[in-house]
Motif scaffolding. Structure first.
Motif, PDB file in Angstrom:
ATOM      1  N   ILE A 195       0.840  -1.197   0.000  1.00  0.00           N
ATOM      2  CA  ILE A 195       0.000   0.000   0.000  1.00  0.00           C
ATOM      3  C   ILE A 195       0.877   1.248   0.000  1.00  0.00           C
ATOM      4  O   ILE A 195       0.634   2.207  -0.748  1.00  0.00           O
ATOM      5  CB  ILE A 195      -0.935  -0.011   1.228  1.00  0.00           C
ATOM      6  CG1 ILE A 195      -1.904  -1.176   1.127  1.00  0.00           C
ATOM      7  CG2 ILE A 195      -1.691   1.297   1.360  1.00  0.00           C
ATOM      8  CD1 ILE A 195      -2.733  -1.386   2.375  1.00  0.00           C
ATOM      9  N   ALA A 199       1.106   4.119  -2.978  1.00  0.00           N
ATOM     10  CA  ALA A 199       0.784   5.516  -2.679  1.00  0.00           C
ATOM     11  C   ALA A 199       1.967   6.425  -3.005  1.00  0.00           C
ATOM     12  O   ALA A 199       1.799   7.503  -3.584  1.00  0.00           O
ATOM     13  CB  ALA A 199       0.390   5.654  -1.214  1.00  0.00           C
ATOM     14  N   VAL A 200       3.178   5.976  -2.638  1.00  0.00           N
ATOM     15  CA  VAL A 200       4.353   6.797  -2.916  1.00  0.00           C
ATOM     16  C   VAL A 200       4.546   6.959  -4.424  1.00  0.00           C
ATOM     17  O   VAL A 200       4.861   8.048  -4.920  1.00  0.00           O
ATOM     18  CB  VAL A 200       5.601   6.169  -2.257  1.00  0.00           C
ATOM     19  CG1 VAL A 200       6.866   6.780  -2.809  1.00  0.00           C
ATOM     20  CG2 VAL A 200       5.545   6.344  -0.761  1.00  0.00           C
ATOM     21  N   GLY A 250       2.217   6.950  -6.612  1.00  0.00           N
ATOM     22  CA  GLY A 250       1.209   7.920  -7.043  1.00  0.00           C
ATOM     23  C   GLY A 250       1.631   9.340  -6.747  1.00  0.00           C
ATOM     24  O   GLY A 250       1.401  10.255  -7.532  1.00  0.00           O
ATOM     25  N   GLY A 262       2.392  10.288 -10.212  1.00  0.00           N
ATOM     26  CA  GLY A 262       1.014  10.544 -10.595  1.00  0.00           C
ATOM     27  C   GLY A 262       0.261   9.268 -10.915  1.00  0.00           C
ATOM     28  O   GLY A 262       0.841   8.196 -11.062  1.00  0.00           O
ATOM     29  N   ASN A 263      -1.041   9.406 -11.031  1.00  0.00           N
ATOM     30  CA  ASN A 263      -1.884   8.231 -11.233  1.00  0.00           C
ATOM     31  C   ASN A 263      -2.130   7.917 -12.692  1.00  0.00           C
ATOM     32  O   ASN A 263      -2.773   6.922 -13.004  1.00  0.00           O
ATOM     33  CB  ASN A 263      -3.238   8.436 -10.530  1.00  0.00           C
ATOM     34  CG  ASN A 263      -3.123   8.270  -9.043  1.00  0.00           C
ATOM     35  OD1 ASN A 263      -2.803   9.223  -8.344  1.00  0.00           O
ATOM     36  ND2 ASN A 263      -3.341   7.075  -8.555  1.00  0.00           N
ATOM     37  N   THR A 264      -1.647   8.763 -13.615  1.00  0.00           N
ATOM     38  CA  THR A 264      -1.925   8.499 -15.027  1.00  0.00           C
ATOM     39  C   THR A 264      -0.965   7.445 -15.557  1.00  0.00           C
ATOM     40  O   THR A 264       0.249   7.622 -15.483  1.00  0.00           O
ATOM     41  CB  THR A 264      -1.737   9.789 -15.841  1.00  0.00           C
ATOM     42  OG1 THR A 264      -2.487  10.813 -15.208  1.00  0.00           O
ATOM     43  CG2 THR A 264      -2.195   9.610 -17.272  1.00  0.00           C
ATOM     44  N   PRO A 265      -1.473   6.347 -16.099  1.00  0.00           N
ATOM     45  CA  PRO A 265      -0.580   5.319 -16.614  1.00  0.00           C
ATOM     46  C   PRO A 265       0.195   5.843 -17.815  1.00  0.00           C
ATOM     47  O   PRO A 265      -0.268   6.704 -18.555  1.00  0.00           O
ATOM     48  CB  PRO A 265      -1.513   4.189 -17.057  1.00  0.00           C
ATOM     49  CG  PRO A 265      -2.815   4.496 -16.463  1.00  0.00           C
ATOM     50  CD  PRO A 265      -2.883   5.973 -16.284  1.00  0.00           C
ATOM     51  N   VAL A 322       0.496  -3.707 -20.055  1.00  0.00           N
ATOM     52  CA  VAL A 322      -0.442  -3.258 -19.022  1.00  0.00           C
ATOM     53  C   VAL A 322      -0.258  -1.782 -18.691  1.00  0.00           C
ATOM     54  O   VAL A 322      -1.012  -1.250 -17.885  1.00  0.00           O
ATOM     55  CB  VAL A 322      -0.317  -4.067 -17.703  1.00  0.00           C
ATOM     56  CG1 VAL A 322      -0.521  -5.535 -17.947  1.00  0.00           C
ATOM     57  CG2 VAL A 322       0.990  -3.808 -17.019  1.00  0.00           C
ATOM     58  N   PHE A 323       0.717  -1.135 -19.296  1.00  0.00           N
ATOM     59  CA  PHE A 323       1.070   0.261 -19.026  1.00  0.00           C
ATOM     60  C   PHE A 323       1.578   0.417 -17.599  1.00  0.00           C
ATOM     61  O   PHE A 323       1.289  -0.402 -16.737  1.00  0.00           O
ATOM     62  CB  PHE A 323      -0.093   1.226 -19.280  1.00  0.00           C
ATOM     63  CG  PHE A 323      -0.735   1.052 -20.622  1.00  0.00           C
ATOM     64  CD1 PHE A 323      -2.087   0.817 -20.739  1.00  0.00           C
ATOM     65  CD2 PHE A 323       0.019   1.106 -21.776  1.00  0.00           C
ATOM     66  CE1 PHE A 323      -2.684   0.647 -21.974  1.00  0.00           C
ATOM     67  CE2 PHE A 323      -0.561   0.925 -23.019  1.00  0.00           C
ATOM     68  CZ  PHE A 323      -1.914   0.697 -23.120  1.00  0.00           C
ATOM     69  N   SER A 350      -1.453   1.302  -9.907  1.00  0.00           N
ATOM     70  CA  SER A 350      -2.296   0.124  -9.724  1.00  0.00           C
ATOM     71  C   SER A 350      -2.344  -0.784 -10.935  1.00  0.00           C
ATOM     72  O   SER A 350      -3.074  -1.768 -10.937  1.00  0.00           O
ATOM     73  CB  SER A 350      -3.744   0.534  -9.426  1.00  0.00           C
ATOM     74  OG  SER A 350      -3.782   1.589  -8.545  1.00  0.00           O
ATOM     75  N   GLN A 351      -1.554  -0.463 -11.964  1.00  0.00           N
ATOM     76  CA  GLN A 351      -1.695  -1.223 -13.201  1.00  0.00           C
ATOM     77  C   GLN A 351      -1.220  -2.658 -13.081  1.00  0.00           C
ATOM     78  O   GLN A 351      -1.643  -3.518 -13.854  1.00  0.00           O
ATOM     79  CB  GLN A 351      -0.912  -0.527 -14.340  1.00  0.00           C
ATOM     80  CG  GLN A 351      -1.490   0.811 -14.758  1.00  0.00           C
ATOM     81  CD  GLN A 351      -2.890   0.669 -15.275  1.00  0.00           C
ATOM     82  OE1 GLN A 351      -3.845   1.109 -14.646  1.00  0.00           O
ATOM     83  NE2 GLN A 351      -3.035   0.048 -16.423  1.00  0.00           N
ATOM     84  N   PRO A 382      -3.620  -6.724 -11.274  1.00  0.00           N
ATOM     85  CA  PRO A 382      -4.212  -7.977 -11.772  1.00  0.00           C
ATOM     86  C   PRO A 382      -3.141  -9.017 -12.085  1.00  0.00           C
ATOM     87  O   PRO A 382      -3.326 -10.207 -11.811  1.00  0.00           O
ATOM     88  CB  PRO A 382      -4.920  -7.554 -13.067  1.00  0.00           C
ATOM     89  CG  PRO A 382      -5.074  -6.087 -12.985  1.00  0.00           C
ATOM     90  CD  PRO A 382      -3.943  -5.589 -12.165  1.00  0.00           C
ATOM     91  N   VAL A 383      -2.013  -8.562 -12.639  1.00  0.00           N
ATOM     92  CA  VAL A 383      -0.944  -9.506 -12.978  1.00  0.00           C
ATOM     93  C   VAL A 383      -0.401 -10.153 -11.719  1.00  0.00           C
ATOM     94  O   VAL A 383      -0.091 -11.336 -11.688  1.00  0.00           O
ATOM     95  CB  VAL A 383       0.179  -8.763 -13.723  1.00  0.00           C
ATOM     96  CG1 VAL A 383       1.396  -9.634 -13.867  1.00  0.00           C
ATOM     97  CG2 VAL A 383      -0.307  -8.338 -15.082  1.00  0.00           C
TER      98      VAL A 383
END
Lengths: 292, 433, 358
Positions: free
Chosen positions: A103, A107-108, A110, A114-117, A212-213, A217-218, A221-222
């Motif tokens: 976690i 967060a770090v 992000g 940033g959150n943009t893939p 998956v870029f 969080s990308q 799933p992997v």
């Protein structure tokens, strides 16, 4: 028929990615008997670093090797600073620390990136092979991924099975006190185990990132499927991780192709439970249970 | 003895928890006739996916709205009141949405909820907001479910809903791709299903040869794209968010599949999609793989720097939201904020929740803003924009063509061109009543 | 010391007393709090219901489950379908949620009893991600990605017109929690509890003593699944929703984290864990917004703090909050005993720190 071939090839290429993550988890399990949920966070960070290096220098292979090096360092650091303190205690504590680290790392990432893939270049072309006029759902980059994963699996298997170092690592994990008495530097073995596992994890990260870029969080799933593949194949077995990954990749590909995407996670559950009911230690488990 | 300790501990711990909760709280209980409104401020709240898998792109929207509010506040606000937006993160998890919206309404005493994002999330708070009579302004989702003026009088949509978009796209396909096989790749939720329903409304069933859905959160869409390719579809319609538009294009590239691409306005923003495909386009903007894609829009394209609305929003962004790129999400956030400010201006100085809702119902359809078509607001319709204009990705930018068209989201309703004049922003950039 | 209150010796009576005392405390707390805090209290209470079962499963029976979020989903959808479509009353619907949870627990527990350690963790993790997918597949019944919405529980007329809905929800959840406290407390101190511990500590010795290992482990799973079903049903009542997005893997992981942080195996630990689950996100949000930081940083800071807190808590308090409190209490008693000895007053002997988990 082409659909079946395409789905099989897709299953192999996605399976190779799950196998790569599974190998990292198997590595840590064999070396330290801990399930490392933070693996995903660590490989995400090293892939971001690689992405920055590639972006500023333009060289893919420089970024590739920087990612591996960062993985080594990060793994050793995490073990020394955090895991060392919970290694002797209840196993769940290490799990919670790993979860907390996951976690924290997401967060770090992000906060920093940033959150943009973002896009990540593949090592080789992703243009599917041309066979008799039809393009296959398999490209040079997929071949590279599969070969690398197989190579790592063989290397890990050789390490644990045939080398002195591997023996010492296994001993440190299974019987630390006895190993210490026999002169093994158990602490160093743990650190090395985590460093190598993080190295394998970083490798998995750069291999999977193109499809998956790269984003905080990308990789989730992997990771989840990678963990499932590791359990499926047996946490003690590198070949098991590869077989587990490929089996999982194939099953999910067929289910997604013939039944629909909504059943994919359910299919993973069914496959895993089916295998574990027959072999509770995974496909390649070696433990024989003695029923009293 | 142990039991005594137990009982004391149990009672004590429950009170401890209660005390901790009280200690952690702010003021509770409004008491004012219009909560969230003072002589100098109006406070709205919103729930957004700021982190997590749904965050990409969407996390830019609320900060962009806040930037526009900051701009308005710097120019005197609305009747001297500054607009504040409390942005809460729900990570696209309905449990969190319920919690944060309750917190906004019961604890933070907001005047209203603005731009709540997502259908699976917002549908869980619509009942609460309407029963508490809290204005639920301009939900950030194209679900037709906000359009129920009779049952949900306090809830208003804003963007053209997915069925409207699907219908206009479908009509374009019917007119320009008659007889060609069509495949649809769509997200398995109300967005994808709504768009697909709109397409099905316009095209004969025999023309749609394949419809493949994906689950948001998956990373492997190759089986679906390969299925569409095997069906022989010459046109690929995407009701996808940008990540999946890009993933779909990657698989198409591997397979050498080059259909005519038709993409929903939700998933085509060239800045976003181009960024995801950059490394496959040999260092260029990254939009090669979506060049020529047909799409639609209901506002000027965010790359159209000659448009006065875009110029205004860019100016606001440069001053109040510096770190964000200027893309479709930022334009969306500012345009929605513009509509809210217009509504607040129309509601007048004596601001109450009922007045805001009434003024949107009565005058919303006449509001002029960056939108290319009018709003569908009345006593019974709370829908938002009523149509779109067709567009195409040319030279890496979206170019709109053909003129805007409006329709109703009911099956079989006609699609008619809208010929009203485009408006320009006020010179100050702030709407006046 | 024990003359103040006549404490009954039988476990049953003590459990009842415990439940009633807890109920009284909840009642008082709900009256003191505002509407939003009542909602938080209700949320904490349904989390406690789940955690009580889970901490028994993991602490006493030694089985790791990463899938209790899916079992909560089972309970939530049961209530949503029964109350929303079939218009059942609340109590029968919640009972049904418990029963359905238990039924699923039988199947899962039977499979789980064959697995150990990380393999059990992996299988339950697959359950956590696989089971909610059923809601998307059969979207006609389960509402797909949007899930189901039900009407709020009707506040009884006898309580008055202005009785806040949130307080009523807290009472409903509280009633369920009391039942759970009563049942679990009895279970833990009974022969069943002892056989759980025996199997956890040494399976072979336990089976030599005549315990059927598989059945004991399945029973533990069934009870914890029933609790999860009831907790999930309460979630549906309190939040009026059942949707796949509410039951992702993150929920199961949070439940596991909560029981370890609170104190594994302990009912009081479950209370601390529930409090952490509800309050920690709010505190981290408030903390993040008290600095004026860029959007990117302030959106991610709450999670960063949460992760850091998890790590820190495990390093500093390996036995969780309850373990730390017990140590503090024991240290305090030892120093008071020591003090009495110094002053020449021999104490009445016993009273060493209670080792058995609460």
């Amino acid at each position: 028929m082409t659909r079946f071939i395409d789905l099989t090839l897709n299953g192999i290429s996605t399976g190779a990615v799950y196998a790569a993550v599974a190998l990292a988890l198997v590595m840590i399990w064999r070396a330290t008997r801990i399930v490392n949920f933070a693996q995903g966070g660590m490989l995400m960070i090293t892939t971001f670093i690689a992405s920055d290096v590639i972006g500023s220098t333009g060289s893919y292979w420089l970024g590739f090797f920087v990612a591996l090096a960062c993985g080594l360092v990060l793994g050793a650091l995490v073990e020394r600073v955090l895991i060392r303190r919970v290694e002797g205690g209840p196993p769940l504590n290490a799990v919670i620390v790993a979860l907390g680290l996951l976690i924290l790392l997401e967060a770090v990432a992000g906060m920093i990136w940033g959150n943009t893939p973002r896009s990540f270049p593949p090592a080789f072309s992703i243009r599917g092979y041309d066979v008799g006029g039809t393009r296959l759902l398999f490209a040079p980059n997929d071949t590279f991924t599969v070969l690398v994963v197989l190579g790592v699996a063989v290397a890990l298997w050789l390490l644990f099975r045939f080398t002195d170092l591997g023996l010492r690592m296994r001993a440190s994990a299974l019987a630390p006190e006895v190993a210490r008495l026999l002169g093994v530097r158990v602490g160093r073995m743990f650190t090395l185990g985590w460093a190598l596992a993080a190295l394998v994890g970083s490798l998995a990260g750069v291999l999977v990132a193109p499809s998956v870029f790269v984003g905080p969080s990308q990789f989730d799933p992997v990771l989840i499927f990678g963990f499932t593949a590791a359990v499926l194949g047996g946490l003690d077995s590198p070949p098991g991780a590869v077989v587990g990954g490929v089996v999982l990749g194939l099953v999910l590909s067929y289910v997604s192709g013939y039944e629909g995407a909504s059943l994919v996670t359910l299919a993973a559950l069914v496959v895993l439970v089916a295998v574990l009911m027959v072999r509770p230690g995974g496909l390649f488990s070696t433990r024989r249970e003695r029923r009293v | 003895m142990r039991a005594t300790r137990l009982r004391a501990a149990c009672g004590g711990c429950a009170l401890l928890m209660a005390a901790a909760v009280i200690a952690g709280c702010g003021s509770s209980g409004g008491g004012a006739s219009a909560p969230g409104v003072t002589a100098t401020s109006i406070t709205f709240g919103t729930h957004q996916p700021l982190t997590g898998p749904a965050a990409p792109g969407y996390s830019e929207i609320a900060p962009a709205s806040q930037a526009y509010f900051d701009y308005v506040n710097a120019h005197g606000g609305v009747y001297g009141r500054k607009i504040h937006l409390i942005i809460k993160n729900d990570e696209y998890n309905p449990t969190n949405t319920v919690t944060v919206v309750h917190e906004l309404v019961l604890k933070d005493n907001v005047f209203g909820i603005f731009e709540g994002l997502g259908t699976p999330t917002h549908t869980k708070v619509v009942g609460f907001l309407n029963s508490e009579k809290v204005p639920d302004m301009f939900v950030a989702s194209g679900c037709p479910c906000w359009d129920k003026g009779a049952e949900q009088p306090y809830t208003f949509g804003w963007q053209p809903n997915y069925t409207i978009e699907g219908k206009v796209l479908g009509q374009y396909l019917k007119q320009h791709f008659a007889g060609k096989k069509v495949g649809v790749f769509y997200q398995d939720d109300d967005f994808g299903n709504g768009g697909l329903a709109g397409i099905r409304d316009e095209l004969p069933a025999s023309q749609i040869v394949s419809a493949q859905s994906y689950q948001p959160g998956t990373t492997n869409v190759a089986p679906e794209i390969s299925a569409i390719k095997s069906s022989g579809a010459e046109v690929l319609v995407d009701f996808t968010v940008p990540i999946y538009t890009a993933l779909g294009q990657l698989t198409s590239y591997t397979l050498g599949y080059k259909p005519q691409l038709v993409v929903s306005n939700v998933g085509i923003d060239p800045t976003t999609v181009g960024g995801l495909l950059k490394t496959y386009s040999k260092g260029k903007a990254g939009t090669e793989l979506i060049e020529g894609a047909i799409t639609d829009g209901y506002m000027p394209a965010s790359s159209d720097t000659s448009n006065p609305w875009i110029a205004l929003f860019r100016k606001v962004k440069d001053e109040y939201d510096k770190s964000a790129p200027f893309d479709g999400n930022v334009e969306y956030g500012m345009a929605t904020a513009y509509t809210l400010v217009q509504a607040l201006e129309l509601a007048g100085k004596e601001l109450t929740r009922e007045k805001l809702v009434d003024v949107v119902e009565e005058k919303g359809a006449e509001l002029k803003g960056p939108g290319l078509v009018p709003f569908r607001y009345s006593k019974t319709e709370h829908g938002g924009y009523g149509g779109v204009e067709m567009g195409q990705v040319r030279g890496g930018k979206i170019v709109l063509f053909g003129g805007p068209m409006v329709t109703e989201p009911t099956a079989g309703s006609p699609i008619t061109p809208y010929t009203g004049a485009e408006s320009s922003p006020p010179s100050s950039g702030v709407p006046s009543p | 010391m024990s003359a103040l209150v006549r404490v009954p010796r039988s476990t049953l009576a003590r459990s009842l007393g415990l439940a009633l005392a807890g109920g009284a405390a909840l009642l008082v707390a709900s009256e003191l709090l505002g509407s939003y805090q009542d909602l938080q209290l209700a949320s904490g209470t349904y989390y406690f219901i789940v955690l009580a079962g889970l901490t028994m499963l993991t602490g006493l029976s030694g089985q790791i489950s990463l899938g209790h979020g899916a079992l909560m989903a089972v309970g939530a959808y049961t209530v949503a379908l029964l109350v929303g479509n079939e218009h059942w009353a609340l109590v029968p619907a919640l009972a049904a949620a418990t029963a359905v949870g238990a039924a699923v627990g039988v199947a899962v527990g039977a499979a789980a009893s064959r697995l150990r350690g990380p393999y059990l963790a992996g299988a339950t993790l697959a359950l956590a991600i696989g089971l909610p997918a059923l809601a998307e597949k059969y979207s006609g019944t389960f509402g797909g990605a949007n899930g189901l919405v039900i009407n709020p529980p009707a506040v009884p007329a006898g309580l008055g017109v202005s009785f806040p809905l949130e307080r009523w929800e807290a009472w409903i959840a509280g009633a369920g929690a009391l039942v759970v406290v009563f049942v679990i407390n009895n279970l833990v101190r009974s022969g069943v509890g002892r056989s759980l511990r025996a199997v956890r500590d040494d399976e072979i010795a336990a089976s030599l003593c005549g315990l059927h290992v598989g059945r004991v482990q399945t029973l533990a799973f069934v009870v914890s699944a029933a609790c999860a079903g009831l907790g999930g049903g309460m979630l549906a009542v309190v939040l009026q929703l059942a949707a796949p997005g509410a039951f992702q893997l993150q929920l199961s992981l949070s439940l596991l984290t909560a029981i370890v942080l609170g104190g594994l195996g302990s009912q009081l630990g479950a209370i601390w864990g529930a409090a952490v689950l509800v309050l920690l996100p709010t505190w981290t949000e408030h903390l993040s917004h008290s600095f004026s930081l860029s959007q990117q940083v302030s959106a991610n800071l709450p999670l960063a703090i949460y992760g850091a807190v998890l790590i820190g808590a495990m390093l500093v308090w390996p036995s969780g909050i309850q373990g730390a409190l017990r140590r503090i209490y024991a240290a305090a008693r030892r120093s008071s005993v020591g003090l009495k000895r110094l002053e020449g007053n021999p104490t009445s002997g016993s009273g060493g720190a209670g080792n058995e988990s609460n």
